[in-house]
Design an enzyme around this catalytic site. Structure first.
Site, PDB file in Angstrom:
ATOM      1  N   ARG A  53      -1.047  21.862 -15.120  1.00 56.12           N
ATOM      2  CA  ARG A  53      -0.095  20.501 -15.400  1.00 56.12           C
ATOM      3  C   ARG A  53      -0.166  20.110 -16.940  1.00 56.12           C
ATOM      4  O   ARG A  53       0.664  19.577 -17.487  1.00 56.12           O
ATOM      5  CB  ARG A  53      -0.069  19.814 -14.242  1.00 56.12           C
ATOM      6  N   LYS A  88       4.239  11.165 -11.430  1.00 58.76           N
ATOM      7  CA  LYS A  88       3.439  10.364 -12.410  1.00 58.76           C
ATOM      8  C   LYS A  88       4.035   9.120 -12.462  1.00 58.76           C
ATOM      9  O   LYS A  88       5.185   9.170 -12.943  1.00 58.76           O
ATOM     10  CB  LYS A  88       3.232  11.253 -13.698  1.00 58.76           C
ATOM     11  N   HIS A  98       9.672   7.445 -27.516  1.00 56.90           N
ATOM     12  CA  HIS A  98       8.524   8.717 -26.701  1.00 56.90           C
ATOM     13  C   HIS A  98       9.097   9.902 -27.314  1.00 56.90           C
ATOM     14  O   HIS A  98       8.438  10.719 -27.634  1.00 56.90           O
ATOM     15  CB  HIS A  98       8.659   8.407 -25.374  1.00 56.90           C
ATOM     16  N   GLU A 150      12.154  16.926 -24.980  1.00 52.74           N
ATOM     17  CA  GLU A 150      11.336  17.385 -23.704  1.00 52.74           C
ATOM     18  C   GLU A 150      11.789  18.646 -22.974  1.00 52.74           C
ATOM     19  O   GLU A 150      11.305  19.412 -22.641  1.00 52.74           O
ATOM     20  CB  GLU A 150      11.266  16.119 -22.536  1.00 52.74           C
ATOM     21  N   LYS A 202       9.268  22.444 -14.610  1.00 51.34           N
ATOM     22  CA  LYS A 202       8.355  21.403 -14.292  1.00 51.34           C
ATOM     23  C   LYS A 202       8.068  21.589 -12.812  1.00 51.34           C
ATOM     24  O   LYS A 202       6.871  21.281 -12.429  1.00 51.34           O
ATOM     25  CB  LYS A 202       9.136  20.181 -14.301  1.00 51.34           C
ATOM     26  N   ARG A 242       0.867  -1.033  -0.205  1.00 51.13           N
ATOM     27  CA  ARG A 242       0.032   0.014   0.166  1.00 51.13           C
ATOM     28  C   ARG A 242       0.872   1.281  -0.097  1.00 51.13           C
ATOM     29  O   ARG A 242       0.473   2.476   0.485  1.00 51.13           O
ATOM     30  CB  ARG A 242      -1.041   0.095   1.125  1.00 51.13           C
ATOM     31  N   ASN A 245       1.815  18.613 -21.251  1.00 52.12           N
ATOM     32  CA  ASN A 245       1.406  17.555 -22.292  1.00 52.12           C
ATOM     33  C   ASN A 245       1.334  18.211 -23.628  1.00 52.12           C
ATOM     34  O   ASN A 245       0.849  17.373 -24.900  1.00 52.12           O
ATOM     35  CB  ASN A 245      -0.070  16.970 -22.160  1.00 52.12           C
ATOM     36  N   HIS A 271       1.439  15.640 -26.668  1.00 48.30           N
ATOM     37  CA  HIS A 271       1.350  14.301 -26.316  1.00 48.30           C
ATOM     38  C   HIS A 271       0.209  13.659 -26.854  1.00 48.30           C
ATOM     39  O   HIS A 271      -0.061  12.624 -26.883  1.00 48.30           O
ATOM     40  CB  HIS A 271       1.353  14.311 -24.891  1.00 48.30           C
ATOM     41  N   HIS A 312       1.313  10.294 -28.243  1.00 46.84           N
ATOM     42  CA  HIS A 312       0.770   9.102 -27.872  1.00 46.84           C
ATOM     43  C   HIS A 312       0.166   8.257 -28.905  1.00 46.84           C
ATOM     44  O   HIS A 312       0.368   7.214 -28.774  1.00 46.84           O
ATOM     45  CB  HIS A 312      -0.042   9.360 -26.532  1.00 46.84           C
ATOM     46  N   GLU A 320      -2.901  17.539 -11.753  1.00 44.12           N
ATOM     47  CA  GLU A 320      -3.432  17.995 -13.138  1.00 44.12           C
ATOM     48  C   GLU A 320      -4.655  18.356 -13.291  1.00 44.12           C
ATOM     49  O   GLU A 320      -5.392  17.553 -13.955  1.00 44.12           O
ATOM     50  CB  GLU A 320      -2.928  16.821 -14.247  1.00 44.12           C
TER      51      GLU A 320
HETATM   52  P1  NAD Z   1      13.736   4.525 -21.441  1.00 41.69           P
HETATM   53  O1  NAD Z   1      13.706   4.398 -20.067  1.00 41.69           O
HETATM   54  O2  NAD Z   1      13.351   3.324 -22.393  1.00 41.69           O
HETATM   55  O3  NAD Z   1      15.288   4.428 -21.857  1.00 41.69           O
HETATM   56  C1  NAD Z   1      15.849   4.763 -23.264  1.00 41.69           C
HETATM   57  C2  NAD Z   1      16.986   3.535 -23.484  1.00 41.69           C
HETATM   58  O4  NAD Z   1      18.126   3.990 -23.038  1.00 41.69           O
HETATM   59  C3  NAD Z   1      16.614   2.313 -22.937  1.00 41.69           C
HETATM   60  O5  NAD Z   1      17.175   1.260 -23.570  1.00 41.69           O
HETATM   61  C4  NAD Z   1      17.691   2.127 -21.872  1.00 41.69           C
HETATM   62  O6  NAD Z   1      17.870   0.924 -21.289  1.00 41.69           O
HETATM   63  C5  NAD Z   1      18.787   3.054 -22.078  1.00 41.69           C
HETATM   64  N1  NAD Z   1      19.647   3.903 -21.082  1.00 41.69           N
HETATM   65  C6  NAD Z   1      19.145   4.313 -19.957  1.00 41.69           C
HETATM   66  N2  NAD Z   1      19.959   5.143 -19.299  1.00 41.69           N
HETATM   67  C7  NAD Z   1      21.243   4.812 -20.028  1.00 41.69           C
HETATM   68  C8  NAD Z   1      22.441   5.311 -19.825  1.00 41.69           C
HETATM   69  N3  NAD Z   1      22.898   6.003 -19.033  1.00 41.69           N
HETATM   70  N4  NAD Z   1      23.507   4.707 -20.849  1.00 41.69           N
HETATM   71  C9  NAD Z   1      23.071   3.974 -21.742  1.00 41.69           C
HETATM   72  N5  NAD Z   1      21.947   3.634 -22.096  1.00 41.69           N
HETATM   73  C10 NAD Z   1      20.731   4.131 -21.117  1.00 41.69           C
HETATM   74  O7  NAD Z   1      13.339   5.542 -22.138  1.00 41.69           O
HETATM   75  P2  NAD Z   1      13.239   7.379 -21.608  1.00 41.69           P
HETATM   76  O8  NAD Z   1      13.089   7.967 -23.007  1.00 41.69           O
HETATM   77  O9  NAD Z   1      14.168   7.565 -20.686  1.00 41.69           O
HETATM   78  O10 NAD Z   1      11.728   7.163 -21.201  1.00 41.69           O
HETATM   79  C11 NAD Z   1      10.294   6.750 -21.711  1.00 41.69           C
HETATM   80  C12 NAD Z   1       9.359   6.539 -20.699  1.00 41.69           C
HETATM   81  O11 NAD Z   1       9.059   7.740 -20.113  1.00 41.69           O
HETATM   82  C13 NAD Z   1       8.014   6.380 -21.485  1.00 41.69           C
HETATM   83  O12 NAD Z   1       7.570   5.349 -21.171  1.00 41.69           O
HETATM   84  C14 NAD Z   1       7.147   7.492 -21.213  1.00 41.69           C
HETATM   85  O13 NAD Z   1       5.935   7.333 -21.288  1.00 41.69           O
HETATM   86  C15 NAD Z   1       7.475   8.000 -19.745  1.00 41.69           C
HETATM   87  N6  NAD Z   1       7.631   9.370 -19.442  1.00 41.69           N
HETATM   88  C16 NAD Z   1       7.027   9.570 -18.367  1.00 41.69           C
HETATM   89  C17 NAD Z   1       6.999  10.806 -17.874  1.00 41.69           C
HETATM   90  C18 NAD Z   1       6.293  11.095 -16.362  1.00 41.69           C
HETATM   91  O14 NAD Z   1       6.012  12.165 -15.956  1.00 41.69           O
HETATM   92  N7  NAD Z   1       6.082  10.166 -15.439  1.00 41.69           N
HETATM   93  C19 NAD Z   1       7.170  12.000 -18.464  1.00 41.69           C
HETATM   94  C20 NAD Z   1       7.867  11.499 -19.978  1.00 41.69           C
HETATM   95  C21 NAD Z   1       7.814  10.409 -19.999  1.00 41.69           C
HETATM   96  N1  GLY Z   2       5.082  14.637 -18.267  1.00 37.79           N
HETATM   97  C1  GLY Z   2       3.879  15.261 -17.943  1.00 37.79           C
HETATM   98  C2  GLY Z   2       3.692  15.478 -16.427  1.00 37.79           C
HETATM   99  O1  GLY Z   2       4.548  14.988 -15.730  1.00 37.79           O
HETATM  100  O2  GLY Z   2       2.476  15.892 -16.210  1.00 37.79           O
END
Ligand code: NAD
Ligand code: GLY
Length: 380
Positions: A252, A154, A277, A196, A238, A132, A256, A259, A263, A248
């Site tokens: 907030r 998020k 992404h 971003e 941010k 939890r 997006n 997005h 998406h 949001e």
């Molecule tokens: P990811 O986590 O898949 O990383 C991208 C690639 O880089 C992967 O293959 C990973 O293994 C590799 N990698 C990571 N760090 C590394 C490093 N230092 N050296 C070498 N390789 C490395 O992708 P991402 O672009 O970081 O994140 C995308 C995700 O984030 C999506 O799922 C998206 O929906 C999410 N996201 C969430 C929010 C939020 O607010 N929670 C905001 C934006 C995106």
């Molecule tokens: N990436 C959008 C948010 O965190 O609200």
């Protein structure tokens, strides 16, 4: 190398996320991993934590993090999940929760999310639901995660019906963004994260966008001063938005930008290597500017300035490279309807009045969207 490029000449920066009892600090700097033990120690109820990471990051950086923590008297266990968006699934969540329980995570323990946005979202969500709710810390290793996903709480996984549809708001207790970790990031991932960064300029800071037009290449070359400025400015933007609207219900949503389109493109291309992404966000932001211009919401030429900058740094700004994977305009619109940003069944778009001036618009007639999407799909 000039002094401006020397990482050791750059002191770390700290950005506060002001959320009352859920407030936390974002630590930004070069080789900050060395200080992870000192930052984490005061947050731990017992000197033990479980690190969640992915296979790529584990090979490159897990040993360093473990060594630093052990040197600070913190015992560690690690769970390594497969790299890639597919891990943000019910199966990925179930497997991670079981492994965290098997590793003996108690309610007062901290989970360390050590990786990109996939690890942050997945480990954050597992922390939100495990026993939890257990605490967690973000140690983001991609540019995208350092400027966006690790901040703001998020967390979540994907559903067959759309991205990030299953999740929770669960704030981390700290974020440690070590800029030196980005040196091992593939160029394509660095560029995707840069989309971003650009987003913050486009949302509400035209001066930052102008700075990026001049210094974007330095950021992508990981030059110390430029990279730290870009990450800290993004995190400050941010943090301010999250502090004003944690869950949001208002501003907030502006985060997006791009997005709703992005998406849908990710869903249509199967969340795979064809479109990652940040690339989807780059195309989505360019589309948001083109739609704004088409609807007469912003001056002609604004979209061209944005696409010129994104394109000059190797980011896609249209769908031509993925065209054969996409449905027709009506099919894309159907995917967009599953977007979380739909309100009372109506699609909401983040549109612009200019660079740095974003707002939410609902009620754009469906025929106008279909016509716009059809033209985008036909664009070369
Ligand atoms: P990811 O986590 O898949 O990383 C991208 C690639 O880089 C992967 O293959 C990973 O293994 C590799 N990698 C990571 N760090 C590394 C490093 N230092 N050296 C070498 N390789 C490395 O992708 P991402 O672009 O970081 O994140 C995308 C995700 O984030 C999506 O799922 C998206 O929906 C999410 N996201 C969430 C929010 C939020 O607010 N929670 C905001 C934006 C995106
Ligand atoms: N990436 C959008 C948010 O965190 O609200």
């Amino acid at each position: 190398m000039t002094d401006n490029n020397r990482s050791d000449a750059e002191p770390p920066a700290t950005v506060e996320v002001a959320l009352g009892p859920r407030s936390y600090s974002i630590h930004i700097g070069h080789r900050l991993l060395d200080q992870a033990g000192a930052i984490l120690r005061p947050l731990l109820k017992r000197p033990r934590c479980v690190i969640v990471t992915d296979g790529h990051v584990a090979v490159l950086h897990l040993q360093s993090l473990e060594a630093v923590l052990v040197a600070s008297g913190i015992t560690t266990a690690a769970v390594v999940v497969p790299p890639g968006e597919a891990s943000k699934s019910y199966e990925g969540l179930s497997s991670l929760c079981d492994q965290l329980l098997a590793a003996g995570v108690e309610r007062s323990d901290l989970v360390i999310a050590f990786g990109g946005g996939v690890i942050g979202d997945l480990a954050g969500f597992a922390s939100a639901v495990l026993r939890r709710g257990v605490g967690y810390v973000q140690v983001p290793t991609t540019l995208l995660a350092q400027v966006d996903s690790s901040v703001g709480g998020k967390t979540g996984i994907n559903s067959a019906l759309g991205k990030n549809l299953i999740g929770a708001f669960h704030q981390p207790q700290a974020v440690i963004a070590d800029l030196a970790l980005l040196r091992t990031l593939p160029d394509r991932e660095l560029r995707a994260g840069y989309a971003e960064v650009v987003k913050y300029g486009l949302i509400g800071d035209s001066a930052f966008f102008t700075w990026l037009e001049a210094h974007g290449p330095d950021v992508l070359a990981c030059k110390a001063e430029a990279l730290k400025h870009a990450v800290a400015t993004s995190c400050r933007a941010k943090a301010a938005i999250v502090a004003a609207d944690e869950t949001e219900t208002g501003p907030r949503a502006l985060l997006n930008l791009g997005h709703t389109f992005g998406h849908a493109l990710e869903a249509a291309t199967g969340y795979g290597d064809r479109l990652i992404h940040g690339e989807a966000v780059a195309i989505g932001m360019a589309m948001a500017f083109r739609l704004s211009e088409r609807l007469g919401r912003c001056p002609p030429g604004t979209a061209a300035r944005v696409t010129a900058h994104l394109g000059s740094l190797g980011l896609p700004t249209g769908v031509c490279a993925i065209r054969e994977l996409l449905p027709d305009a009506a099919g894309l619109l159907a995917i967009m309807r599953h977007d979380k940003k739909a309100r009372a069944g109506k699609l909401a778009f983040i549109l612009v009045r200019g660079i740095g001036e974003t707002y939410v618009e609902t009620g754009i007639p469906e025929e106008a969207i279909i016509g716009f999407l059809a033209d985008e799909l036909a664009m070369r």
